[in-house]
Design an enzyme around this catalytic site. Sequence first.
Site, PDB file in Angstrom:
ATOM      1  N   SER A 178     -45.727 -52.905 -16.275  1.00 17.27           N
ATOM      2  CA  SER A 178     -46.676 -52.303 -17.204  1.00 17.27           C
ATOM      3  C   SER A 178     -47.689 -53.326 -17.719  1.00 17.27           C
ATOM      4  O   SER A 178     -48.705 -52.961 -18.309  1.00 17.27           O
ATOM      5  CB  SER A 178     -45.937 -51.666 -18.390  1.00 17.27           C
ATOM      6  N   GLY A 186     -45.412 -47.325 -16.438  1.00 19.54           N
ATOM      7  CA  GLY A 186     -46.387 -47.860 -15.500  1.00 19.54           C
ATOM      8  C   GLY A 186     -47.587 -48.441 -16.222  1.00 19.54           C
ATOM      9  O   GLY A 186     -47.754 -48.239 -17.429  1.00 19.54           O
ATOM     10  N   GLY A 231     -51.797 -49.530 -17.000  1.00 17.61           N
ATOM     11  CA  GLY A 231     -53.176 -49.061 -16.932  1.00 17.61           C
ATOM     12  C   GLY A 231     -53.470 -47.808 -17.725  1.00 17.61           C
ATOM     13  O   GLY A 231     -52.645 -47.296 -18.490  1.00 17.61           O
ATOM     14  N   CYS A 258     -42.905 -43.442 -21.219  1.00 21.91           N
ATOM     15  CA  CYS A 258     -44.092 -44.276 -21.376  1.00 21.91           C
ATOM     16  C   CYS A 258     -45.273 -43.697 -20.582  1.00 21.91           C
ATOM     17  O   CYS A 258     -45.814 -42.672 -20.962  1.00 21.91           O
ATOM     18  CB  CYS A 258     -43.786 -45.720 -20.987  1.00 21.91           C
ATOM     19  N   HIS A 276     -39.672 -47.244 -24.938  1.00 23.77           N
ATOM     20  CA  HIS A 276     -38.806 -47.565 -23.795  1.00 23.77           C
ATOM     21  C   HIS A 276     -37.339 -47.397 -24.187  1.00 23.77           C
ATOM     22  O   HIS A 276     -36.747 -48.294 -24.789  1.00 23.77           O
ATOM     23  CB  HIS A 276     -39.061 -48.995 -23.318  1.00 23.77           C
ATOM     24  N   GLU A 307     -34.772 -47.518 -22.347  1.00 23.54           N
ATOM     25  CA  GLU A 307     -33.902 -48.419 -21.583  1.00 23.54           C
ATOM     26  C   GLU A 307     -33.930 -49.843 -22.124  1.00 23.54           C
ATOM     27  O   GLU A 307     -33.151 -50.697 -21.680  1.00 23.54           O
ATOM     28  CB  GLU A 307     -34.321 -48.416 -20.108  1.00 23.54           C
TER      29      GLU A 307
END
Length: 364
Positions: free
Chosen positions: A48, A224, A226, A251, A336, A338
Amino acid sequence: MAWLVLSDGKAFEGEKFGPWIGGDHVIKGEVVFNTSMCGYQEMITDLSYAGQILTFTHPQIGNYGWHNEESEADKVLLKGIIVRELSAGEGSLHADGSLEDFCMQQNIPGLKGVDTRALTRYIRNNGTMPGIMVEELEQAAAFWQKSTPQDFDPEKHWVYQATSDEEYVIPGNGPELAVLDLGAKKNILRCLQKRGYRLHVFPAGTPSQKIMELRPQGLVLSNGPGDPARLPEIAENMGKLIAELPIMGICMGHQIMAMAAGASTYKLPFGHRGGNHPVQNKETGKVTMTSQNHGYAVSEESLRGTGFNIMYANLNDGTVEGLKHEKYPVLTVQYHPEAAPGPEENDEIFDRFAEILNAKWGEM
């Protein structure tokens, strides 16, 4: 001596480390900061951060060396790193080397000795902006005189550079889940694995019909890099699946699913990056500290008429941190769950998704 020079001309002095080409070469990227106190390995290998120069606010980085098994991806798309103090040692006895060793291997240039406190405050006050790392200030002046936004905006979106080249399978004894890899962290896959799922991972551009040919019991959209607004084709593709099977977005996956239902996104002033962001569950009122890494958010106003209700909200700035569809088994989170790095108390979203799958398909 070397320099980080922002697009508005503000310069920060430091000392170079890692690989530098030298000459007239400049290292360019969007300059961002992360407020976590540990986990530099996971941050550096988090896709990311593609195309960005990462500033660590914690004053000492590299003190426990580098452990290859803690990498969150097998490639690095980060452009550079900025630290106050770089630990020169290899850290723990079980380290595979030092942070600088890894930077040399993966071609990641860095600046140390930078006043990262001043740099972070400057970004907070003036907003995230492009920057370059150079050996001479004259190089920076020449670069900014002729630079254009396209110098920092690749023709091929970062998601397509971060995603896997081809689909692959991670074995498991439980139901089969499809995973759309937008730049997935390994720990997302581990969190799904340990719940027993068989994972079929697809590249970001995979058509919806190919995913449905697998007949998966659910779909997960990963994190990811951008601007999500530059991925309308993926949002349109995922929109075809909202009514077809249970979906969880994380995300970037959260942003894509919101866009798939008709919502829009916008750029945050300086993003949310770190493991100390308070998020409230709107259903229970519970507040937890979360790990985050994103520079864009879903527009709350644009959610009207999409079928999505806000499930989680950021207590710092009120931004949307999670969605739940009122009709279909679709839920998303901006943070996030995780971790890696960050608080591990937020992985309940994986269990909640498992409950949705069980309700639709029966017990695993």
